[in-house]
Scaffold this active site. Structure first.
Site, PDB file in Angstrom:
ATOM      1  N   GLY A 318       0.659  -1.587   0.245  1.00  0.00           N
ATOM      2  CA  GLY A 318      -0.185   0.670   0.039  1.00  0.00           C
ATOM      3  C   GLY A 318       1.062   1.095  -0.145  1.00  0.00           C
ATOM      4  CD  GLU A 319       4.146   2.987   3.191  1.00  0.00           C
ATOM      5  OE1 GLU A 319       4.952   3.561   2.416  1.00  0.00           O
ATOM      6  OE2 GLU A 319       4.396   2.492   4.153  1.00  0.00           O
ATOM      7  N   GLY A 320       0.534   3.385  -1.891  1.00  0.00           N
ATOM      8  CA  GLY A 320       0.781   3.474  -3.153  1.00  0.00           C
ATOM      9  C   GLY A 320       1.992   3.912  -3.613  1.00  0.00           C
TER      10      GLY A 320
END
Lengths: 352, 352
Positions: A318-320
């Site tokens: 995640g996080e981008g």
């Protein structure tokens, strides 16, 4: 609902004449037809979105939406809730995974607090969009009110408005941070699809077998308790969603409103994108899905969105991070379309 | 054989203590263990090869080896042989697919003539390593002599020597150009594996059903005629190979000799890498495979090399295009290892 309604009405279709011209140029380039695989349709979609053949993705921003989840009280995550806020500081300080991969991709990271259970100093350079300090525990009550669901989506739209107004925006990436947020994401997928929860639920940050069984049970019982209506995306988001997931949906709708391509990250960002596209189907025209997560359930969303993930690198962070890596491929695809010469331009006979 | 023997003897093992240290740092970074998927083992391998944690792939070069094939007389390709030489000029002029994608990856493209059936001006800025003007038609006689096979491999080693001596080299990519060269590549795979030719043979630049059946028949008959010895890589290369495939093998051996990571491209480059690793198994320690081509047969080589392709983008072009794209992921992996902070560095409790 005003901001959301206005955004929905503002979404235009990409330029399909440009799309056709792009496909024609790709087919005439001095190489076997179709030989650059997925780079070709990606570049044509970007040309249609931007309305030109020489697409430049100079200003790229990844917005990482953070939020907390009352459902962590049920023991669905390996990490304590405090880590959400700690990671916000880590993003701001540039030492987190997304900081590193965005830098490599030439993208800026902006963090948005949609609902972290902590008080951030007003000077902290993030988007301050807190709807509440974490959702309620959806094992016992709806995660949020319907008004809060709308507020979280509209916060995402506001963020895109601000980015466009500030320095302009050529491509948006979405990312998430929120301890426990694979649980609402899996619940959202199950609510829309009706697929059994056990087929859609993964280990998140790395929980063991017992915790996984518990997580599945928590989601199953919540769906039975709240009966979210799959035809009403706001009902799904409010009953079993999260504030950052609403924000992620708003980012997709906001990008579509401004005609900006948006690439979503893994399980949570894609859940946000799914909420966006269930609510506003036209937004999908601007959406790219970055990668295939190892999280169960992710692939289902790609099927439902009828979009193929660009990368398959075994990511589950995640996080981008996946969005950042996919941006490099999307950027390369723009060069493919505009810079590779045609057979005619280089004076070679086309065998095709 | 002197250059080849010296290279074989010069290959050292990567630093496995650094590899262990890299894995330890990755496991302690402020994110769930293993959450960056294949980027993690890739970054650890690069650290071991370079002998440091902060690997910098500043000087990247992709060498595209070109050669012609007598077997095109059998009608195995869609394009006429003249296109090989025309594409060499297209590479030099910077308008080809590999020119564009290498530029995006921050890599330089260098073209090497291993056996193009054309006379290039001595001033043309390519590596002039022509072994002969195209191989012989292996449907009727061996593609080349054993001495020519050695010469093509040693030319590849020479090229790496020259690149290292010239401006230094942090990472090498390999690519190919040669009308008809999926035919020798499929023949090489079949010779090493004993797998039926029809399971390993694809459409190359896009031939139809009849031409595909003919291509399979040509390869089957050549293997029956020459009986290449799978335990003798030089026998396989000389009987059913190509000069650029020998050059591509030499590039892998040369990179290993200098302790430089090398990423191979699609079907033809991987066939070259396979010849290299069958001949010099220790070279494999420096090899990365960039992508999964849609060409049948490619996946078999990855299995035999016990290396997983990094990307799966539906490419089937060659030239080094997949290597260029994979370089961006490999480059990103070096940043992952060195720049993402550990739990300790950011003061977050590690749940793992």
């Amino acid at each position: 609902m005003k901001i959301l309604n206005e955004a929905m009405e503002a979404i235009k279709s990409p330029d399909m004449e440009m799309h056709a011209r792009a496909l024609e140029r790709l087919a005439n380039q001095a190489r076997p037809a179709g030989s650059l695989g997925v780079l070709e349709p990606l570049s044509a979609r970007l040309a249609a979105i931007k309305g030109c053949m020489d697409v430049r993705l100079d200003r790229k921003v990844i917005v990482t939406c953070a939020g907390d989840h009352g459902v962590v009280a049920e023991g669905v995550s390996l990490f304590p809730q405090e880590v959400t806020a700690q990671m916000v500081y880590n993003f701001v300080n540039g030492g987190a995974s997304i900081s590193v991969l965005a830098r490599h991709a030439g993208a800026e990271v902006r963090v948005a607090d949609l609902g972290v259970n902590a008080d951030f100093d007003a000077d902290l350079p993030i988007f301050h969009k807190k709807v509440a300090k974490g959702t309620r525990n959806f094992a016992k009550e709806p995660a949020m009110t319907r008004d809060q669901a709308v507020a979280s989506i509209e916060a995402g739209i506001d963020i895109v408005d601000a980015l466009v107004k500030d320095k302009g925006l050529d491509m948006l990436g979405t990312g998430d941070m929120g301890i426990g947020n694979t649980t609402p994401s899996s619940a959202i997928i199950a609510a829309f699809s009706g697929i059994p929860v056990e087929n859609l639920t993964g280990r998140g940050t790395g929980i063991g077998d017992d915790a996984l069984r518990n997580k599945i049970r928590v989601i199953e019982e919540a769906l039975a308790l709240h009966q979210p209506d799959p035809a009403d995306a706001l009902d799904v988001l409010s009953k079993v969603g999260g504030f950052e997931i609403g924000g992620l949906a708003g980012l997709v709708i906001g990008a579509a409103k401004h005609g900006i391509p948006v690439v979503c990250d893994g399980l949570i960002s894609t859940a946000g994108a799914l909420v966006a596209c269930e609510l506003v189907p036209s937004a999908k025209q601007y959406l790219f899905v970055s990668h295939k997560s190892v999280e169960a359930g992710h692939a289902y969303m790609h099927d439902r969105l009828k979009l193929s993930p660009i990368l398959d690198l075994g990511l589950r962070l995640g996080e981008g991070t996946g969005a950042a890596l996919a941006m490099e491929i999307l950027d390369a695809s723009t060069r493919v379309l505009s810079e590779i010469k045609t057979f005619e331009e280089v004076g070679i006979h086309n065998a095709n």
